[in-house]
Each structure stands twice: as C-alpha cells, then as structure tokens.
Design a protein around this motif. Structure first.
Motif, PDB file in Angstrom:
ATOM      1  N   PRO A   1       0.818  -1.227   0.000  1.00  0.00           N
ATOM      2  CA  PRO A   1       0.000   0.000   0.000  1.00  0.00           C
ATOM      3  C   PRO A   1       0.845   1.268   0.000  1.00  0.00           C
ATOM      4  N   ASP A   2       1.949   1.278   0.746  1.00  0.00           N
ATOM      5  CA  ASP A   2       2.806   2.461   0.800  1.00  0.00           C
ATOM      6  C   ASP A   2       3.425   2.744  -0.571  1.00  0.00           C
ATOM      7  N   ALA A   3       3.958   1.719  -1.214  1.00  0.00           N
ATOM      8  CA  ALA A   3       4.561   1.914  -2.532  1.00  0.00           C
ATOM      9  C   ALA A   3       3.515   2.349  -3.552  1.00  0.00           C
ATOM     10  N   PHE A   4       2.307   1.801  -3.457  1.00  0.00           N
ATOM     11  CA  PHE A   4       1.248   2.164  -4.389  1.00  0.00           C
ATOM     12  C   PHE A   4       0.893   3.647  -4.250  1.00  0.00           C
ATOM     13  N   LYS A   5       0.748   4.117  -3.029  1.00  0.00           N
ATOM     14  CA  LYS A   5       0.415   5.526  -2.795  1.00  0.00           C
ATOM     15  C   LYS A   5       1.528   6.441  -3.310  1.00  0.00           C
ATOM     16  N   ARG A   6       2.766   6.058  -3.059  1.00  0.00           N
ATOM     17  CA  ARG A   6       3.887   6.873  -3.519  1.00  0.00           C
ATOM     18  C   ARG A   6       3.918   6.970  -5.043  1.00  0.00           C
ATOM     19  N   MET A   7       3.733   5.840  -5.709  1.00  0.00           N
ATOM     20  CA  MET A   7       3.807   5.840  -7.169  1.00  0.00           C
ATOM     21  C   MET A   7       2.657   6.632  -7.784  1.00  0.00           C
ATOM     22  N   CYS A   8       1.477   6.518  -7.194  1.00  0.00           N
ATOM     23  CA  CYS A   8       0.352   7.329  -7.669  1.00  0.00           C
ATOM     24  C   CYS A   8       0.673   8.815  -7.547  1.00  0.00           C
ATOM     25  N   LEU A   9       1.328   9.197  -6.465  1.00  0.00           N
ATOM     26  CA  LEU A   9       1.689  10.597  -6.238  1.00  0.00           C
ATOM     27  C   LEU A   9       2.743  11.050  -7.239  1.00  0.00           C
ATOM     28  N   TYR A  10       3.774  10.221  -7.474  1.00  0.00           N
ATOM     29  CA  TYR A  10       4.809  10.589  -8.439  1.00  0.00           C
ATOM     30  C   TYR A  10       4.198  10.917  -9.797  1.00  0.00           C
ATOM     31  N   VAL A  11       3.291  10.047 -10.241  1.00  0.00           N
ATOM     32  CA  VAL A  11       2.696  10.216 -11.571  1.00  0.00           C
ATOM     33  C   VAL A  11       1.756  11.417 -11.591  1.00  0.00           C
ATOM     34  N   GLU A  12       1.013  11.607 -10.503  1.00  0.00           N
ATOM     35  CA  GLU A  12       0.025  12.685 -10.451  1.00  0.00           C
ATOM     36  C   GLU A  12       0.680  14.062 -10.500  1.00  0.00           C
ATOM     37  N   ILE A  13       1.760  14.263  -9.732  1.00  0.00           N
ATOM     38  CA  ILE A  13       2.346  15.604  -9.647  1.00  0.00           C
ATOM     39  C   ILE A  13       3.392  15.866 -10.719  1.00  0.00           C
ATOM     40  N   GLY A  14       3.856  14.838 -11.409  1.00  0.00           N
ATOM     41  CA  GLY A  14       4.915  15.018 -12.390  1.00  0.00           C
ATOM     42  C   GLY A  14       4.372  15.512 -13.722  1.00  0.00           C
ATOM     43  N   ALA A  15       4.774  16.720 -14.120  1.00  0.00           N
ATOM     44  CA  ALA A  15       4.357  17.247 -15.422  1.00  0.00           C
ATOM     45  C   ALA A  15       5.173  16.619 -16.548  1.00  0.00           C
ATOM     46  N   LEU A  16       6.372  16.133 -16.217  1.00  0.00           N
ATOM     47  CA  LEU A  16       7.240  15.465 -17.179  1.00  0.00           C
ATOM     48  C   LEU A  16       7.416  14.010 -16.761  1.00  0.00           C
TER      49      LEU A  16
END
Length: 201
Positions: free
Chosen positions: A45-60
């Motif tokens: 669950p922790d890794a899933f939340k982190r990866m969702c955040l990386y993709v969501e906030i990354g414009a590139l």
C-alpha cells in the motif's frame, strides 16, 4: 525379414519419394511458455500511494527505484520506492549515476536496514505522463544495463496519468521476460489483496 538386398519388404516401406523429403530448416518462430502459474507483481500500500503521487504531480516523465522481494510462491513484492535525482523531459527519463549513488549513500547511512534495502533495489518505475505504457528504446536500453550488472531478475513498471500501470518481469538468469505481468496491491501484514478503484484492460 528382409529381401536379399537387405532392405525391408516393400509392404513395410512408407517412404514416398514423390512427396516425402528429408528434414530441412524452416522459418522459426521461437516462443517461451511458462510452466505453472504466472508470477504476479505485488505492490505494498505504501509503494502504491507513492507511485500514484509521483505520476500525479509530475508534469514530465519521472522515474524511481524500489525494493523487491520474492514471496514463497514466486511473486515479486514491491515494498517501498525512492524518488531520486534524474534528468527528465516530456518524452523520457534517465536515471543519473549521481542520483543512484546519492540514494546508495543515504541507505548505507541507515545501517543494517538501509543495507538490506540497498541490496533489494530490483524495481525501476517511471511515468509516461499521458502517453501509452509501451516501452521506449531508452526503456529497453536501461533494462539491458540492469541485466549486465549481474541481477538475476528485475521488475520494470511504466505508468501514465490515464490510470494504466504495466509491469514487465525480467528473468535475466533464464533469458526470459514476462510482459504485462498481472499485478495487485497487496498488504504483506494482513496477507490481503486490496482492491483498486478500477480495473484497466
């Protein structure tokens, strides 16, 4: 019995020279087939939340590394992820040597737990922003590099903002890879699969 010439009687001959031919090389279409169940990629669950955040906030495009352990039944569990220094653009991300070295130093400073995490860095994930999740030439070259570094296996994940996550399991020691491997969010504490909001084909 045989005839006087040492050949089998005509009634036992099955060779028909007008249609039969010796073996010859054909056009090959090699393919590998797994024996038994296909291994899954499990995501904490922790890794899933982190990866969702990386993709969501990354414009590139953005990339990260993660720890992976093998479960008793052969699945690959992504435990935690680390965002690190890298060169990014709208179409590709390249993990820098400096960024990887900085992560390695930070983990070493954490003592035994950090060293354990460092030795289990077997996952590379990155975003394709809003493009498809098929690997680019750079993606393939990066995995070739990991293969030459002595890893027996490695996991790659490609993600986009449209909600698709695609994993490839590389079994370098066997010369195989599993494309579009099945994945689940999995809580290793409760041993339960956690449903995501939506399944994507």
């Amino acid at each position: 019995g045989t005839t006087g010439s040492g050949e089998p009687p005509r009634r036992f001959r099955s060779y028909q020279p007008e249609i039969d031919e010796p073996f010859k090389v054909h056009t090959f279409h090699p393919r590998a087939e797994l024996l038994g169940r296909t291994p899954r990629v499990l995501i904490s669950p922790d890794a899933f939340k982190r990866m969702c955040l990386y993709v969501e906030i990354g414009a590139l495009e953005v990339g990260w590394l993660g720890t992976v352990t093998r479960t008793k039944n052969g699945d690959f569990l992504i435990g935690t992820t680390y965002l690190l220094q890298q060169d990014v653009s709208p179409t590709e991300t390249i993990l820098s040597v400096d960024g990887i070295n900085a992560l390695a130093m930070a983990l070493c400073e954490q003592g035994e737990e950090g060293m354990k995490a460092l030795s289990s860095l077997r996952f590379w994930g990155h975003s394709h922003v809003r493009m498809g999740t098929s690997p680019s030439g750079t993606d393939e070259q990066t995995m070739e590099r990991f293969g030459t570094e002595g890893h027996e296996w490695y996991v790659r994940g490609i993600f986009n903002k449209r909600g698709r996550a695609e994993f490839t399991i590389y079994l370098f020691d066997k010369g195989l890879r599993i494309n579009d491997a099945p994945w689940e969010v999995f809580d290793p504490v409760t041993n339960q699969v956690i449903p995501t909001r939506k399944r994507f084909s």
